[in-house]
Design a protein around this motif. Sequence first.
Motif, mmCIF file in Angstrom:
data_model
loop_
_atom_site.group_PDB
_atom_site.id
_atom_site.type_symbol
_atom_site.label_atom_id
_atom_site.label_comp_id
_atom_site.label_asym_id
_atom_site.label_seq_id
_atom_site.Cartn_x
_atom_site.Cartn_y
_atom_site.Cartn_z
ATOM 1 N N ARG A 149 -9.866 40.849 -11.671
ATOM 2 C CA ARG A 149 -10.034 39.486 -12.196
ATOM 3 C C ARG A 149 -10.365 38.419 -10.956
ATOM 4 N NH1 ARG A 149 -10.549 39.196 -17.478
ATOM 5 N NH2 ARG A 149 -9.264 37.111 -17.646
ATOM 6 N N SER A 150 -11.238 37.510 -11.375
ATOM 7 C CA SER A 150 -11.373 36.197 -10.481
ATOM 8 C C SER A 150 -10.200 35.566 -9.931
ATOM 9 C CB SER A 150 -12.603 35.568 -11.223
ATOM 10 O OG SER A 150 -12.458 34.216 -10.384
ATOM 11 N N GLU A 151 -9.922 34.851 -8.950
ATOM 12 C CA GLU A 151 -8.895 33.990 -8.691
ATOM 13 C C GLU A 151 -9.087 32.884 -9.607
ATOM 14 O OE1 GLU A 151 -6.578 34.581 -6.350
ATOM 15 O OE2 GLU A 151 -7.396 36.786 -5.934
ATOM 16 N N PHE A 152 -10.128 32.513 -10.018
ATOM 17 C CA PHE A 152 -10.168 31.284 -10.793
ATOM 18 C C PHE A 152 -10.355 31.812 -12.394
ATOM 19 C CE2 PHE A 152 -13.350 29.220 -7.347
ATOM 20 C CZ PHE A 152 -12.155 28.809 -6.664
ATOM 21 N N GLY A 153 -9.846 32.675 -12.532
ATOM 22 C CA GLY A 153 -9.721 33.192 -14.004
ATOM 23 C C GLY A 153 -11.069 33.987 -14.566
ATOM 24 N N HIS A 168 -17.553 39.153 -7.385
ATOM 25 C CA HIS A 168 -17.163 37.692 -7.039
ATOM 26 C C HIS A 168 -15.733 37.470 -7.224
ATOM 27 C CE1 HIS A 168 -17.283 36.032 -11.206
ATOM 28 N NE2 HIS A 168 -18.550 36.950 -11.242
ATOM 29 N N LEU A 169 -14.854 37.638 -6.291
ATOM 30 C CA LEU A 169 -13.291 37.444 -6.702
ATOM 31 C C LEU A 169 -13.316 35.723 -6.676
ATOM 32 C CD1 LEU A 169 -11.724 39.455 -3.650
ATOM 33 C CD2 LEU A 169 -11.929 40.049 -6.070
ATOM 34 N N PHE A 170 -14.016 35.025 -6.624
ATOM 35 C CA PHE A 170 -13.851 33.707 -6.959
ATOM 36 C C PHE A 170 -14.742 33.082 -7.913
ATOM 37 C CE2 PHE A 170 -11.580 34.269 -3.112
ATOM 38 C CZ PHE A 170 -10.662 33.689 -3.126
ATOM 39 N N ALA A 171 -15.832 32.282 -7.774
ATOM 40 C CA ALA A 171 -16.721 31.652 -8.952
ATOM 41 C C ALA A 171 -17.898 32.713 -8.786
ATOM 42 C CB ALA A 171 -16.982 30.323 -8.379
ATOM 43 N N PRO A 172 -18.873 32.767 -10.171
ATOM 44 C CA PRO A 172 -19.702 33.772 -10.035
ATOM 45 C C PRO A 172 -21.071 33.004 -8.921
ATOM 46 C CG PRO A 172 -19.225 33.040 -12.360
ATOM 47 C CD PRO A 172 -18.430 32.151 -11.228
ATOM 48 N N GLU A 173 -20.887 31.749 -8.571
ATOM 49 C CA GLU A 173 -21.645 31.398 -7.603
ATOM 50 C C GLU A 173 -21.244 31.750 -6.017
ATOM 51 O OE1 GLU A 173 -21.899 28.815 -11.171
ATOM 52 O OE2 GLU A 173 -20.341 29.409 -10.056
ATOM 53 N N HIS A 392 -10.694 24.687 -13.375
ATOM 54 C CA HIS A 392 -10.656 23.901 -14.660
ATOM 55 C C HIS A 392 -11.644 24.589 -15.889
ATOM 56 C CE1 HIS A 392 -10.216 21.029 -17.674
ATOM 57 N NE2 HIS A 392 -11.255 20.651 -17.716
ATOM 58 N N ALA A 393 -12.793 24.743 -15.198
ATOM 59 C CA ALA A 393 -13.719 25.306 -16.654
ATOM 60 C C ALA A 393 -13.300 26.955 -16.532
ATOM 61 C CB ALA A 393 -15.150 25.122 -15.819
ATOM 62 N N ARG A 394 -13.087 27.520 -15.414
ATOM 63 C CA ARG A 394 -12.634 28.869 -15.408
ATOM 64 C C ARG A 394 -11.515 29.303 -16.258
ATOM 65 N NH1 ARG A 394 -16.376 32.963 -14.410
ATOM 66 N NH2 ARG A 394 -14.821 34.286 -13.276
ATOM 67 N N SER A 395 -10.638 28.171 -16.546
ATOM 68 C CA SER A 395 -9.557 28.392 -17.148
ATOM 69 C C SER A 395 -9.516 28.092 -18.619
ATOM 70 C CB SER A 395 -8.325 27.776 -16.593
ATOM 71 O OG SER A 395 -8.380 26.021 -16.818
ATOM 72 N N GLY A 397 -10.214 25.126 -19.678
ATOM 73 C CA GLY A 397 -9.828 23.732 -19.653
ATOM 74 C C GLY A 397 -8.240 23.465 -19.834
ATOM 75 N N VAL A 398 -7.695 24.656 -19.413
ATOM 76 C CA VAL A 398 -6.042 24.362 -19.480
ATOM 77 C C VAL A 398 -5.677 24.032 -17.995
ATOM 78 C CG1 VAL A 398 -3.914 26.060 -19.630
ATOM 79 C CG2 VAL A 398 -5.971 26.353 -21.083
ATOM 80 N N ASP A 399 -5.988 24.650 -16.902
ATOM 81 C CA ASP A 399 -5.657 24.093 -15.591
ATOM 82 C C ASP A 399 -6.387 22.957 -15.317
ATOM 83 O OD1 ASP A 399 -5.315 23.896 -12.667
ATOM 84 O OD2 ASP A 399 -5.093 26.200 -12.483
ATOM 85 N N PRO A 400 -5.468 22.077 -14.752
ATOM 86 C CA PRO A 400 -6.230 20.668 -14.324
ATOM 87 C C PRO A 400 -7.090 20.689 -12.987
ATOM 88 C CG PRO A 400 -3.981 20.699 -13.878
ATOM 89 C CD PRO A 400 -4.188 21.671 -14.747
ATOM 90 N N GLY A 401 -7.101 21.970 -12.344
ATOM 91 C CA GLY A 401 -7.785 21.966 -11.278
ATOM 92 C C GLY A 401 -7.147 21.243 -9.937
ATOM 93 N N ARG A 402 -7.964 21.275 -8.899
ATOM 94 C CA ARG A 402 -7.345 20.895 -7.769
ATOM 95 C C ARG A 402 -7.997 19.351 -7.343
ATOM 96 N NH1 ARG A 402 -9.554 25.935 -4.862
ATOM 97 N NH2 ARG A 402 -11.170 25.503 -6.380
ATOM 98 N N ASP A 403 -8.832 18.903 -8.085
ATOM 99 C CA ASP A 403 -9.614 17.477 -7.710
ATOM 100 C C ASP A 403 -8.344 16.344 -7.682
ATOM 101 O OD1 ASP A 403 -11.920 18.566 -7.925
ATOM 102 O OD2 ASP A 403 -12.620 17.679 -9.802
ATOM 103 N N GLY A 404 -7.293 16.492 -8.376
ATOM 104 C CA GLY A 404 -6.006 15.569 -8.168
ATOM 105 C C GLY A 404 -5.755 15.295 -6.828
#
Length: 528
Positions: A149-153, A168-173, A392-395, A397-404
């Motif tokens: 599973r990706s670290e980002f979901g 890709h252990l993180f995003a597809p990019e 955020h997108a990979r979850s 929309g559940v995870d608010p992400g790290r932009d905060g």
Amino acid sequence: MGQPTPARSDDWWRSAVIYQVYVRSFADGDGDGTGDLAGVRAKLHHLAELGVDALWFNPWYLSPMKDGGYDVADYRTIDPAFGTLAEAEKLIAEARELGIRTIVDIVPNHVSDQHPWFRAALAGGPERDLFHFRPGRGEHGELPPNDWRSEFGGPAWTRLDDGDWYLHLFAPEQPDLNWAHPAVRQEHEDILRFWFERGVAGVRIDSAALLAKDPRLPDFAEGRDPHPYVDRDELHEVYRAWRAIADEYGAVFVGEVWLPDTERFARYLRPDELHTAFNFSFMTCPWDAARLRTSIDETLAEHAPVGAPATWVLCNHDVTRTVTRYGRADTGFDFAAKAFGTPTDPALGTRRARAAALLSLALPGAVYVYQGEELGLPEVEVARELIQDPMHARSGGVDPGRDGCRVPLPWVAEAPYAGFGSRETPWLPQPEDWAAYAVDRQLDDPGSMLSLYRRAIHLRPAFGEGPLTWLPAPEGVLAFARAEATRCLVNLADTPVALPENAEILLASGPLDVDGRLPKDTAVWLHV
């Protein structure tokens, strides 16, 4: 307040205060809405007056910014949004003239899908061997090669038009590199030399325990030993080779190593490997005296056998800001627990964050301060439609992400965009009350968070270089000595506690009560 601490000797890193710069949000020199190297250069005197020994820069390289710059397209080019290589060289030199060293971020586990290697791999070139390409499972190869599973979901695999999948252990990019290939190792050794030649004093290694993969790429089985891609033994050969290069230049490493096994963690800090590693136990620990003491003891114990200094950090670009986290019912940090609308008490969180600042700065070892922590910035709940973090997108929309925790800094209260420097709207919006945290406003307030950090960093040498000795204290109170006559007390109990007799207060995170006692959620530095 005195002068900034002068540059230290070759072991400066053992007790340094290191300031983390997230360039995109630090200061905008050209007014386009994105922080840049010109903005950092213009604020170097602020950092010198703060008293820090070094700056750690999150990735500033050419990148499509699909993951905040951790998707690197070219390690030898500065992203045009931030400036040029010549500007980076000037920044490194100008900071050094002020006694401030520079640490850069290297991301060895993966590159951007726009990296020349990956583009050549997609075209069917021999560069395909530099990544992890596999046929799929199922009757028509329609299933991923394994269950990672990706670290980002979501799955850690993406299928290409030709039917193959890539890891890709993180995003597809962010396709993972194949560290079993000698060209991958050689390229990263060359990158290290490239930056050391430009005066960089150290390197922070992103996701340092994830590089090596089991060549069979087996399914993940809970409890599998060894893990198919975390903390594999062959990693240590890589870091020994890196250490030999760093020693040529007198440079240092700090690894991002998330490992629960203290003995395995310490292996990365052996004298011929990494110099230091981040301490995530302390950063994620709840505001609880017993648990904080345990985290401190375990941290010091796991570093002692290899003679490495501990590191202490309250927050970084990936986690909820300290003021907000400490104001919540759950004061620990867990990625899985992040959610929109979590209630917080800003006044309580600020009081605890002030006390935690004095606690961390009094401990033996190096301290990392994430930009904006010295201003007491809270976490911002960014509107869903403006969130850029892929978590955020990979979850879904559940995870608010790290932009905060990445909202651009406020510098001048009365200026547009709180003095961030933009003519254009900043890349992330600032809250309406952001000006209240501005640097210029806090400099004029002796009770501000910025004033507290400045005084604490300048007074910190009073604790000396010695070990920590716990002192008798009531339940819920942390009390320890470093230098012979210097003490730190932190009260997490419900009732005020008396200070030792004949104690001179060097610095307190908040006022004492009417009877001269230390209130709850308050810390004090004493000379006895």
